[in-house]
Design a protein around this motif. Structure first.
Motif, PDB file in Angstrom:
ATOM      1  N   GLU A 114      11.219  12.586  -8.114  1.00 28.59           N
ATOM      2  CA  GLU A 114      12.427  14.029  -8.075  1.00 28.59           C
ATOM      3  C   GLU A 114      12.649  13.973  -6.244  1.00 28.59           C
ATOM      4  N   SER A 115      13.056  12.996  -5.992  1.00 29.17           N
ATOM      5  CA  SER A 115      12.832  12.143  -4.342  1.00 29.17           C
ATOM      6  C   SER A 115      13.986  12.449  -4.497  1.00 29.17           C
ATOM      7  N   GLY A 116      15.329  12.052  -5.715  1.00 30.96           N
ATOM      8  CA  GLY A 116      16.563  11.757  -5.663  1.00 30.96           C
ATOM      9  C   GLY A 116      17.275  10.866  -5.121  1.00 30.96           C
ATOM     10  N   ARG A 117      16.210   8.906  -4.673  1.00 27.03           N
ATOM     11  CA  ARG A 117      16.139   8.154  -3.728  1.00 27.03           C
ATOM     12  C   ARG A 117      16.521   7.215  -4.608  1.00 27.03           C
TER      13      ARG A 117
ATOM     14  N   ARG B 160      18.034   2.203   1.156  1.00 29.27           N
ATOM     15  CA  ARG B 160      17.714   3.535   0.508  1.00 29.27           C
ATOM     16  C   ARG B 160      18.933   4.200   0.347  1.00 29.27           C
ATOM     17  N   TYR B 161      18.720   4.783  -1.351  1.00 26.61           N
ATOM     18  CA  TYR B 161      20.125   5.713  -1.807  1.00 26.61           C
ATOM     19  C   TYR B 161      19.699   7.249  -2.174  1.00 26.61           C
ATOM     20  N   ASP B 162      20.068   7.584  -1.834  1.00 27.23           N
ATOM     21  CA  ASP B 162      20.236   9.008  -2.295  1.00 27.23           C
ATOM     22  C   ASP B 162      21.226   9.758  -2.891  1.00 27.23           C
TER      23      ASP B 162
ATOM     24  N   PRO C 220       0.622  -0.950  -0.161  1.00 33.79           N
ATOM     25  CA  PRO C 220       0.040   0.032   0.339  1.00 33.79           C
ATOM     26  C   PRO C 220       0.908   1.608   0.237  1.00 33.79           C
ATOM     27  N   SER C 221      -0.141   2.302  -0.675  1.00 28.41           N
ATOM     28  CA  SER C 221       1.109   3.639  -0.633  1.00 28.41           C
ATOM     29  C   SER C 221       1.575   4.253   1.170  1.00 28.41           C
ATOM     30  N   HIS C 222       2.404   4.912   0.777  1.00 24.77           N
ATOM     31  CA  HIS C 222       3.830   4.832   1.992  1.00 24.77           C
ATOM     32  C   HIS C 222       3.891   3.865   3.243  1.00 24.77           C
ATOM     33  N   THR C 223       4.330   3.175   2.479  1.00 30.10           N
ATOM     34  CA  THR C 223       3.965   2.207   3.513  1.00 30.10           C
ATOM     35  C   THR C 223       5.873   1.763   4.317  1.00 30.10           C
ATOM     36  N   ILE C 224       6.695   2.062   2.449  1.00 30.33           N
ATOM     37  CA  ILE C 224       8.039   2.126   2.533  1.00 30.33           C
ATOM     38  C   ILE C 224       8.701   3.144   3.124  1.00 30.33           C
ATOM     39  N   PRO C 225       8.973   3.715   3.843  1.00 29.19           N
ATOM     40  CA  PRO C 225       9.819   4.270   4.475  1.00 29.19           C
ATOM     41  C   PRO C 225      10.472   5.574   3.207  1.00 29.19           C
ATOM     42  N   GLY C 226      10.012   6.942   2.872  1.00 24.99           N
ATOM     43  CA  GLY C 226      10.190   8.021   1.957  1.00 24.99           C
ATOM     44  C   GLY C 226       9.875   7.862  -0.055  1.00 24.99           C
ATOM     45  N   LEU C 227       8.751   6.462   0.557  1.00 23.08           N
ATOM     46  CA  LEU C 227       8.749   6.081  -1.012  1.00 23.08           C
ATOM     47  C   LEU C 227       7.564   7.367  -1.400  1.00 23.08           C
ATOM     48  N   THR C 228       7.954   7.831  -1.944  1.00 24.16           N
ATOM     49  CA  THR C 228       6.374   9.051  -2.018  1.00 24.16           C
ATOM     50  C   THR C 228       5.844   8.895  -3.647  1.00 24.16           C
ATOM     51  N   ILE C 229       6.590   8.474  -4.774  1.00 26.21           N
ATOM     52  CA  ILE C 229       6.630   8.604  -6.138  1.00 26.21           C
ATOM     53  C   ILE C 229       7.615   7.537  -6.457  1.00 26.21           C
TER      54      ILE C 229
END
Length: 290
Positions: A65-68, A82-84, A38-47
């Protein structure tokens, strides 16, 4: 949805929304998608935009656009790493994996470069957070915006320039960048997603602002090492194509079939809360060259 990835050992595939973080699971035997994470389950993942599924069931997502870049374990449905890239002006767009080294390459449309994540840094027991390596810049003049990427035989990768309307060849060992010569009169469109099966490169064209004949079409080019030149040998059109963005081969079929994501960039005024209407996964069969 924007990206798609298939499993080589099962009828299942994944796609994600570019307006939210829901990860969907599809099956070649079912007509509808089901929410997998589900949406917003993965920390930091918005799109999420482009994606790849590795052989060890890791789903790699380009976070726009998150750069991740997100690496998700599809068995446990949890974030593995997760990489930025640390940039404010960025759009991580598409993903390719070098099966030989496990290295991950991600295009950045705004920064006009390819980022790398070493395969040796991916997996259980590795750091959960990290930075991406700015691997090679690809700036084709004032009008340029790289998007699709695919690793091809012989130690190269091909990168599509959706604004410049061209293809770039990169020699992985030396990072040498060369524009692919497709001929003066061979218009390939504005390539989005790329897919390669020797000797053919498939380049998705969802929207072309200057040439309607290159809208909702998949351009097929003959392209062989050292990938200095390419020749347009066909264009795939189909009523099912509606602003397509990315493609994947259907695994385990004798005759090549494509799964196509219809991105449908434009918002429909009838849709509530800005959601897009009618996005589908189209399955194309038949002659995928002419």
């Amino acid at each position: 949805p924007e990206g798609i990835s298939t499993s080589p050992t099962s009828p299942y595939f994944f796609t994600t929304g570019s307006t939210n973080s829901t990860i969907f699971l599809g099956s070649l035997t079912a007509p509808t998608l089901t929410p997998f994470i589900p949406s917003h389950t993965i920390p930091g993942l918005t799109i999420s935009y482009g994606q790849k599924l590795t052989r060890n069931n890791h789903l790699i997502l380009a976070g726009g656009e998150s750069g991740r870049v997100f690496i998700i374990d599809t068995v446990s449905k949890t974030l593995l790493q997760r990489y930025d890239n640390g940039l404010s002006e960025t759009l991580l767009n598409d993903v390719a994996v070098d099966e030989g080294t496990g290295d991950v390459y991600v295009t950045d449309t705004k920064a006009r470069c390819v980022w790398r994540l070493r395969g040796e840094d991916i997996g259980e027991g590795k750091p959960v957070e990290g930075g991406l390596e700015r691997w090679v810049d690809i700036a084709g003049g004032l009008v340029s915006g790289i998007n699709g990427i695919v690793v091809v035989p012989g130690g190269y990768m091909i990168v599509g320039d959706m604004l410049g309307g061209c293809l770039w060849s990169v020699k992985i060992a030396t990072r040498e960048v060369m524009k692919v010569d497709t001929g003066l009169l061979s218009f390939i469109g504005f390539p989005d997603g790329l897919l390669y099966s020797a000797p053919y490169l498939y380049a998705v064209n969802g929207v072309h602002p200057l040439d309607l004949s290159l809208t909702d079409v998949i351009t097929v080019l003959e392209l062989l090492p050292p990938y200095k030149t390419g020749k347009v040998v066909g264009r795939i059109t189909n009523p099912l194509l509606d602003q397509p963005s990315t493609i994947a081969f259907v695994p385990g079929t004798e005759e090549k079939e494509l799964l196509v994501v219809n991105y449908q960039v434009c918002f429909d005024s009838r849709a509530a809360d800005g959601e897009r209407e009618g996005w589908v996964q189209s399955r194309l069969t038949g002659n995928l060259v002419a």
